[in-house]
Design a protein around this motif. Structure first.
Motif, PDB file in Angstrom:
ATOM      1  N   UNK A   4      52.645  31.826  35.769  1.00 48.96           N
ATOM      2  CA  UNK A   4      52.081  32.704  36.791  1.00 48.96           C
ATOM      3  C   UNK A   4      50.789  33.284  36.239  1.00 48.96           C
ATOM      4  N   UNK A   5      49.736  33.184  37.026  1.00 53.00           N
ATOM      5  CA  UNK A   5      48.455  33.786  36.675  1.00 53.00           C
ATOM      6  C   UNK A   5      48.156  34.868  37.702  1.00 53.00           C
ATOM      7  N   UNK A   6      47.914  36.074  37.229  1.00 52.35           N
ATOM      8  CA  UNK A   6      47.467  37.147  38.106  1.00 52.35           C
ATOM      9  C   UNK A   6      45.948  37.187  37.986  1.00 52.35           C
ATOM     10  N   UNK A   7      45.292  36.828  39.083  1.00 52.14           N
ATOM     11  CA  UNK A   7      43.824  36.784  39.114  1.00 52.14           C
ATOM     12  C   UNK A   7      43.329  38.082  39.745  1.00 52.14           C
ATOM     13  N   UNK A   8      42.712  38.909  38.934  1.00 50.67           N
ATOM     14  CA  UNK A   8      42.170  40.179  39.396  1.00 50.67           C
ATOM     15  C   UNK A   8      40.691  39.977  39.696  1.00 50.67           C
ATOM     16  N   UNK A   9      40.322  40.098  40.953  1.00 51.49           N
ATOM     17  CA  UNK A   9      38.933  39.880  41.352  1.00 51.49           C
ATOM     18  C   UNK A   9      38.329  41.115  42.018  1.00 51.49           C
ATOM     19  N   UNK A  10      39.014  41.654  43.005  1.00 48.85           N
ATOM     20  CA  UNK A  10      38.450  42.749  43.799  1.00 48.85           C
ATOM     21  C   UNK A  10      38.436  44.055  43.007  1.00 48.85           C
ATOM     22  N   UNK A  11      37.411  44.863  43.222  1.00 48.86           N
ATOM     23  CA  UNK A  11      37.250  46.098  42.472  1.00 48.86           C
ATOM     24  C   UNK A  11      37.640  47.349  43.227  1.00 48.86           C
ATOM     25  N   UNK A  12      38.224  47.204  44.407  1.00 44.54           N
ATOM     26  CA  UNK A  12      38.638  48.389  45.151  1.00 44.54           C
ATOM     27  C   UNK A  12      39.885  48.994  44.502  1.00 44.54           C
TER      28      UNK A  12
END
Length: 118
Positions: A4-12
Protein backbone atom coordinates in the motif's frame (compact mmCIF):
# COMPACT_ATOMS: atom_id res chain seq x y z
CA UNK A 1 3.05 -9.60 0.34
CA UNK A 2 0.75 -6.78 -0.75
CA UNK A 3 1.90 -3.17 -0.87
CA UNK A 4 0.00 0.00 0.00
CA UNK A 5 1.33 3.41 -0.97
CA UNK A 6 -0.20 6.51 0.58
CA UNK A 7 0.39 9.29 -1.94
CA UNK A 8 0.16 12.68 -0.28
CA UNK A 9 -0.27 15.38 -2.90
CA UNK A 10 -2.82 18.01 -1.87
CA UNK A 11 -1.78 20.69 0.61
CA UNK A 12 -5.16 21.58 2.06
CA UNK A 13 -5.66 20.91 5.79
CA UNK A 14 -8.10 18.02 5.28
CA UNK A 15 -5.80 16.17 2.89
CA UNK A 16 -2.68 16.67 5.03
CA UNK A 17 -4.47 15.57 8.17
CA UNK A 18 -6.43 12.65 6.72
CA UNK A 19 -3.56 11.35 4.60
CA UNK A 20 -1.01 11.31 7.40
CA UNK A 21 -3.50 9.76 9.84
CA UNK A 22 -4.56 7.05 7.39
CA UNK A 23 -0.88 6.23 6.84
CA UNK A 24 -0.40 5.79 10.59
CA UNK A 25 -3.51 3.63 10.88
CA UNK A 26 -2.32 1.39 8.04
CA UNK A 27 1.09 1.15 9.73
CA UNK A 28 -0.59 -0.10 12.89
CA UNK A 29 -2.02 -3.17 11.10
CA UNK A 30 0.43 -3.63 8.22
CA UNK A 31 2.58 -6.35 9.76
CA UNK A 32 -0.42 -8.38 10.96
CA UNK A 33 -2.03 -8.10 7.53
CA UNK A 34 1.22 -8.85 5.65
CA UNK A 35 1.16 -5.47 3.95
CA UNK A 36 4.18 -3.35 3.12
CA UNK A 37 3.52 0.38 3.58
CA UNK A 38 5.22 3.27 1.84
CA UNK A 39 4.41 6.99 1.79
CA UNK A 40 5.17 9.38 -1.08
CA UNK A 41 4.87 13.17 -0.75
CA UNK A 42 4.65 15.30 -3.86
CA UNK A 43 3.38 18.71 -4.96
CA UNK A 44 1.74 20.89 -2.30
CA UNK A 45 2.06 18.12 0.32
CA UNK A 46 5.82 18.11 -0.25
CA UNK A 47 5.92 21.89 0.08
CA UNK A 48 4.20 21.55 3.49
CA UNK A 49 7.29 19.66 4.72
CA UNK A 50 9.18 22.97 4.74
CA UNK A 51 7.59 24.23 7.93
CA UNK A 52 4.40 25.23 9.60
CA UNK A 53 4.56 29.02 10.04
CA UNK A 54 2.42 28.39 13.12
CA UNK A 55 -0.16 26.26 11.29
CA UNK A 56 -1.20 23.47 13.68
CA UNK A 57 -2.29 21.12 10.87
CA UNK A 58 1.05 21.44 9.06
CA UNK A 59 2.93 20.94 12.32
CA UNK A 60 0.90 17.80 13.08
CA UNK A 61 1.43 16.57 9.50
CA UNK A 62 5.22 16.96 9.82
CA UNK A 63 5.24 15.34 13.25
CA UNK A 64 3.22 12.39 11.93
CA UNK A 65 5.56 11.83 8.99
CA UNK A 66 8.61 12.07 11.26
CA UNK A 67 7.01 9.45 13.53
CA UNK A 68 6.35 7.16 10.54
CA UNK A 69 10.00 7.48 9.48
CA UNK A 70 11.09 6.73 13.07
CA UNK A 71 8.87 3.62 12.96
CA UNK A 72 10.73 2.41 9.86
CA UNK A 73 8.18 3.31 7.19
CA UNK A 74 9.80 4.56 3.97
CA UNK A 75 8.58 8.11 3.34
CA UNK A 76 9.61 9.51 -0.01
CA UNK A 77 9.59 12.89 -1.67
CA UNK A 78 10.34 14.06 -5.18
CA UNK A 79 14.05 14.60 -5.61
CA UNK A 80 13.58 17.08 -8.45
CA UNK A 81 11.18 19.24 -6.42
CA UNK A 82 13.48 19.10 -3.37
CA UNK A 83 16.46 20.17 -5.45
CA UNK A 84 14.46 23.04 -6.99
CA UNK A 85 13.29 24.23 -3.56
CA UNK A 86 16.71 23.84 -1.95
CA UNK A 87 15.32 21.41 0.64
CA UNK A 88 17.13 18.24 -0.42
CA UNK A 89 19.63 18.16 2.46
CA UNK A 90 17.06 19.08 5.13
CA UNK A 91 14.70 16.32 3.97
CA UNK A 92 17.49 13.74 3.88
CA UNK A 93 18.51 14.69 7.43
CA UNK A 94 14.93 14.03 8.56
CA UNK A 95 15.07 10.59 6.95
CA UNK A 96 13.04 11.15 3.81
CA UNK A 97 13.92 9.07 0.74
CA UNK A 98 14.40 11.31 -2.28
CA UNK A 99 13.37 9.73 -5.57
CA UNK A 100 12.18 11.19 -8.83
CA UNK A 101 8.40 10.96 -9.00
CA UNK A 102 8.50 9.26 -12.39
CA UNK A 103 10.68 6.47 -10.97
CA UNK A 104 8.57 6.04 -7.86
CA UNK A 105 5.28 5.80 -9.77
CA UNK A 106 6.67 3.34 -12.32
CA UNK A 107 8.05 1.23 -9.47
CA UNK A 108 4.65 1.20 -7.75
CA UNK A 109 3.02 -0.02 -10.96
CA UNK A 110 5.64 -2.74 -11.46
CA UNK A 111 5.19 -3.85 -7.85
CA UNK A 112 1.41 -4.03 -8.23
CA UNK A 113 0.98 -1.60 -5.33
CA UNK A 114 -2.34 -0.13 -4.32
CA UNK A 115 -1.88 3.64 -4.32
CA UNK A 116 -4.25 5.71 -2.19
CA UNK A 117 -4.17 9.44 -2.88
CA UNK A 118 -4.83 12.37 -0.60
Amino acid sequence: MAKVVVHLFHGDPDSLSAGSHVAERVRQVAADQHVELEIYCFGPAQAALNGSDGDAVVTEYNDQLDALIAAGVPVGTCRNAAEAAGTEEALRKRGFVLQYARDAFVRYALEGATVIGF
